[in-house]
Design an enzyme around this catalytic site. Sequence first.
Site, PDB file in Angstrom:
ATOM      1  N   LYS A 252       0.853  -1.206   0.000  1.00  0.00           N
ATOM      2  CA  LYS A 252       0.000   0.000   0.000  1.00  0.00           C
ATOM      3  C   LYS A 252       0.880   1.245   0.000  1.00  0.00           C
ATOM      4  CE  LYS A 252      -4.015   1.965   2.459  1.00  0.00           C
ATOM      5  NZ  LYS A 252      -4.866   1.855   3.668  1.00  0.00           N
TER       6      LYS A 252
ATOM      7  N   SER B 281      -9.741   2.214   2.657  1.00  0.00           N
ATOM      8  CA  SER B 281      -8.866   2.939   1.749  1.00  0.00           C
ATOM      9  C   SER B 281      -7.919   2.034   0.971  1.00  0.00           C
ATOM     10  CB  SER B 281      -8.035   3.941   2.552  1.00  0.00           C
ATOM     11  OG  SER B 281      -7.185   3.251   3.462  1.00  0.00           O
TER      12      SER B 281
ATOM     13  N   SER C  31      -9.907  -0.134   6.864  1.00  0.00           N
ATOM     14  CA  SER C  31      -9.302  -0.015   5.530  1.00  0.00           C
ATOM     15  C   SER C  31      -8.608  -1.263   5.019  1.00  0.00           C
ATOM     16  CB  SER C  31      -8.312   1.152   5.502  1.00  0.00           C
ATOM     17  OG  SER C  31      -9.022   2.360   5.524  1.00  0.00           O
TER      18      SER C  31
END
Lengths: 499, 515, 99
Positions: free
Chosen positions: A79, A154, A178
């Site tokens: 990420k 996210s 997330s």
Amino acid sequence: MSSIRLSAAELGAALAKGEITSVELTNQHFDRIAEVDTSVHAFLHLDKEGALAQANSVDAKRAAGEKLGPIAGVPLALKDVLTQKGIPTTCGSKMLEGWRPPYDSGVVTKLKDAGVVILGKTNMDEFAMGSSTENSAYGPTHNPWDLTRIPGGSGGGSSASLAAFEAPLAIGTDTGGSIRQPAAVTGTVGVKPTYGGVSRYGLVAFSSSLDQAGPCARTVLDTALLHEAIAGHDPRDSTSINSPVPQVVAAAKRLDVKGMKIGVVKEISGEGFQAGVRTRFEESLQLLVEAGAEIVEVSCPNFDYALAAYYLIAPSEASSNLARFDSMRYGIRVGDDGNRGAEEVMNLTRQVGFGREVKRRIILGTYALSSGYYDAYYGSAQKVRTLIKRDFEAAFTKADVLVSPTAPTTAFKIGEKSDDPLAMYLNDIATIPVNMAGIGGMSLPCGLAPEDGLPVGFQIMSPVMQDDLMYRVGGTLEAALNSKWGHTLISQIPDLQVR
Amino acid sequence: MGSHFDLADPRFAGALVALNFAQAMEKYEPTLGLEVHVELNTNSKMFCSCATEFGGSPNTQTCPVCLGLPGALPVVNAKAIESTILIGLALNCSIAPYSRFARKNYFYPDMPKNFQTSQYDEPICVNGYLDVEIDTDEGPAKFRIEIERVHMEEDTGKSLHVGGSTGRIHGAEYSLLDYNRAGIPLVEIVTKIVPGTGKYAPQVARAYVTELRDILRSLGVSDVKMEQGSLRCDANVSLAPMGSGKLGTRSETKNVNSLRSVERALFGEIERQANRLESGERVVQETRHFLEDTGLTRPGRSKEQAEDYRYFPEPDLVPVTPDAKWIEELRTKLPEKPSTRRKRLQTEWNVPDKEMTALINAELLDVVEETIALGAEPTRARTWWLGEISRLANEKEVEPTSLISSANLAEIIALIASGELTDKLARQVVEGVINGEGSPADVIAKRGLKVVSDDSALMVAIEAAIAAQPDTAERIRGGNIPAAGALIGAVMKATGGAADAAKVRELLLKHLGQA
Amino acid sequence: MAAISRDDVAHLARLARIEMSAEELDHMASELDVILGAVARVQEVAGQDVPPTSHPLPMTNIFRADVVKPSLTNEEALSGAPAKVEERFKVPQILGEAE
Ligand SMILES: [Mg+2]
Ligand SMILES: [Zn+2]
């Protein structure tokens, strides 16, 4: 033959036996990315050179007879909120366009040490603020189950990369869900470890007291393997726990829940949730009963206030954490024409560099902390946090783990909720309490909702530093589901309609 | 006492200065408040492992943490906590069993995170005091300064303003930043309001900062160099009409970077406020900057619209909860209080008040004590450090202690005491040691500096002197003992100072039948 | 009545150092009003007797030894700088006073 559909555990075994090299495996994944990522848009940056160098080095060590860990040589998607030395780190924001950190995050250090091959950085809601990855300054990520839908957020890029077979492993971060909500809507597995279980050093902070990095994969065991690779004490993070990492791999392999008490949290177990989500959740409970667990109902009355408290605490911390993005030392700079002062340049840069959701939360947090409002907003929210912790403590006296659906709905259409912040915030209603209390949480796929054929997530919550319990239950449930279906859920994903 | 306003200064053109300080103090009562920031002398920074050394080349003592890079996290320096607790104990504070860091949020380019990690409502040390003594018209008087809190925070980077007018902020074209100083541990020591000092407010403030500096130095926790900024004082003062029992509006004067400036700044600021009040104007609550050259203050940022710092507990750090055992362990490390030590040494050495003050002001107590500990006789040790060594240091514009070690000086003093060196010879030995000619023994050997103690050699010189001044010799023979001085001087001169004057006197008088 | 006005937002935007157009201010004010309406309910349950929780885990006294470790090089430190002059970060002129 391509190995991209194999699990990380299987790939690790194949690598160990010499059936495939890490370089071959890495190239296969880059080929897959080249094939599908124009449609999925899971990645923001690829590091072919670095990945192949790492793959080569792992292959060489293996050839030299060195004993390597179980996922050495296996590719991974990172990420874009974690720093990796020399590799662009944008956090999905225009603010950090072009920034290359001069240091590795704690997670990346551990990954490198474990011989994991980092393919590149994945898309995300800007600064991890969102539940759909639509807030990325670099465009949305698409759900591989249906490209017109969101992959969650996210960490939508990380989950989508798994579902699209672009990577067998991924790292996410979870501040209010997330990792787990994207896992739920993409039919993958995601774990938020106990707060402090994985180093936050180099994790670009959204909300420091809630953020936690964790493993994402397509199976519970893979998640456990990655979990053990990244967990453990980091002296550079003052909130890092200095005690042995729970044995999550062994727990994931145990496949036995006999005598365990599983608590269904009344307040987040289905009231107001999509019908198909409730159906699949309840079927899974039945499977756990058949596997020998006892289901009990528990009540956590203060969870009703968790969302409200979260949307005060997280923005408050964010307003302070994101203050450093001022164009003085790194990141973009706007309006420096030689006449404007530093303050004006900061204001203009932050106007241009931050997206709407980020600004909304900064302003909200600034308000919640400002004099005259602190007690009513931030202060009250921190008290609610105490009440939520107490609810969990009470519930864990009645059950070993707690469960709920991960998200109230399956993946919605891109654009469907982008103009309604409150509706968007509701996505995390079942995941947020976990972050507030710092406990562990997992989401694993429990079937497709009958009404739309999209994946549903099953959430398991375990007490602080007892992450092994959720792996034990998760592994057992996954095996029961697979044996009931005769296949894994992800194997049923329709072929990608590559554009 | 004259006015501190320079009426020739064009900024005061047309201003009517009605009151000087003494007059102001007949009508108004000052209330003080002092905030002192101390840079600790830890090896590494407050929240990261970068070096704290002064004077490194720009941005070479920085890391992701102290540059505020995205993702970096702070970890508290244990030594900084210990030093702060020591300071708290030395200032008679209670040490909080639970204290926390907070974020003070405001934007400024020299502060990498745009918040300062500081302490707010939960400081580590609270409720202490420090007693200071000053000379008043009625003799020495003691004042108790109550301490509100002692807390930890971090320093900012340094900015250099380029272009525009003379390096001042206003008119600069751009600024250059060096973050080497960013994150150096700072301790902030805040007094409660200090009422009742009357016209002695400036002296009390100076005495407080002096005493505080001495305590910090004795604790070994800071370099306490005001000129280098490792000790900084902000002086708050307000005036209220005499006997009103009220508190006036205060100003806060920054940039006060010497002990003398603390006193000067307060004289100036009290006078300025008195004159504003006198002319019916209001004192504005603001930050003011002390101007070293004029002794005046100029206005800085107005605090009428208070900053909203949005303090909240620092989520990246965990609470500090020192247990009683740790605190008591630290308490045993506390050195003797500087005021107690001064009294003790003065008694032990039997020093007159005036000379004691001179030693303190010259910061020579430590080295004199050391020299005496090495066997030197107290009076000689004091005299040498305060006299010859200080004179040479002054000439060379260096610190006296950098010239010669207390061990070398103690050795020289011992030779004087045993009669092997005269004062004059000793000065040459000192000179040789300072010139790098080696140890005192080396210098004595190389330069051949030995007292002539051989009686027959001295007798030759004595007889020569008598022959040169027969009249003087005759007067001595006649009982005029004081006249011997002239002959002794001649002998000393003839031997190049290498004779022991007492010995010469003895031999001379005996020779002339007067012993 | 709106909990938060356009002027309030303008003040907050100044505190947060974000330039906002008139349109942005209006939009933000109306959105924040809705959000604040929803989150204000935290005040309903938080009684006087409930202590606040700022850290998820009850850890205390985490320190490091006072030992110097290598810093970044000057080049690394300045590697992300939008502007620099020799060894320093170059920033627009700083108006106003430091703390
Ligand atoms: Mg301060
Ligand atoms: Zn540093």
